[in-house]
Scaffold this motif. Structure first.
Motif, short mmCIF file in Angstrom:
data_model
loop_
_atom_site.label_atom_id
_atom_site.label_comp_id
_atom_site.label_asym_id
_atom_site.label_seq_id
_atom_site.Cartn_x
_atom_site.Cartn_y
_atom_site.Cartn_z
N GLU A 156 3.51 4.31 6.00
CA GLU A 156 2.70 3.55 5.64
C GLU A 156 1.87 4.07 5.07
OE1 GLU A 156 0.78 0.95 5.56
OE2 GLU A 156 0.93 -0.35 7.28
N ASP A 157 0.71 3.50 4.19
CA ASP A 157 -0.24 4.30 3.62
C ASP A 157 -1.49 4.90 4.48
OD1 ASP A 157 -1.26 1.51 4.21
OD2 ASP A 157 -1.86 1.04 2.15
N GLY A 207 0.88 -1.13 0.01
CA GLY A 207 -0.11 -0.01 -0.04
C GLY A 207 0.73 1.25 -0.11
#
Ligand code: IMP
Ligand code: MG
Length: 173
Positions: free
Chosen positions: A96-97, A41
């Protein structure tokens, strides 16, 4: 993409990324960092963010998964590939997404804590879905706060699709 509504445009995302990078450049003040991208992601966010980081930097990629192809977090984190170099004494920036329940972030932070004595560990997420959090995880840096809505695009997928969109949005169903 007629069926997809835009929440954050390409321009909004890129502008915010540059702001985040500026904050990080100030914080790290030229110190070397390891940027750890959580696949799949965060791939778009990570590659765009690092282009604006000015310190000596190495990129690492790990792969975790918590979704089972549906649109709700499975509650279990699966470490598909978490091989990392020796991070003892290093500045680690996790990229992180989205932080949703916070279980993935917690898993990763625990993993780092249990395996390394880093110099610093910072958690950066493009999106922060604070309202669905089940623990006390708070990203050190985040791009945008979002509501409890399933989002797609710019790395975020629905059953593997839509990661390639340049914007973040939701399906208009
Ligand atoms: P958490 O463990 O519940 O915090 O979930 C984190 C992971 O779930 C993220 O890294 C995403 O891959 C995925 N995820 C959470 N919310 C969404 C969403 O709205 N769209 C797509 N993926 C999501
Ligand atoms: Mg993810």
């Amino acid at each position: 993409m007629k069926d997809v509504k835009v929440l954050f445009t390409e321009e909004q995302i890129q502008t915010r990324i540059k702001e985040l990078a500026k904050e990080m450049n100030r914080f790290y003040n030229g110190e070397e960092i390891y940027a750890v991208c959580v696949l799949k992601g965060a791939v778009m966010f990570a590659v765009d963010l690092v282009k604006y980081l000015e310190m000596p930097l190495k990129m690492e990629f790990i792969r975790l998964s918590s979704y089972n192809g549906g649109t709700k977090s499975s509650g279990r984190v699966n470490a598909v590939d978490i091989s990392l170099p020796d991070l003892n004494g290093k500045n680690v920036l996790i990229i992180e997404d989205i932080v949703d329940t916070g279980l993935t972030a917690k898993f990763l932070l625990d993993f780092l804590n249990n395996n390394f004595h880093t110099k610093s560990t910072k958690f950066c997420s493009l999106l922060d879905k604070k309202i669905t959090r089940v623990n006390d995880i708070e990203p050190d840096y985040y791009g945008f706060e979002v509501g409890d809505q399933f989002l797609i695009g710019y790395g975020l997928d629905d059953d593997g699709y839509y990661r390639n969109l340049r914007f973040i949005g939701y399906k208009n169903v």
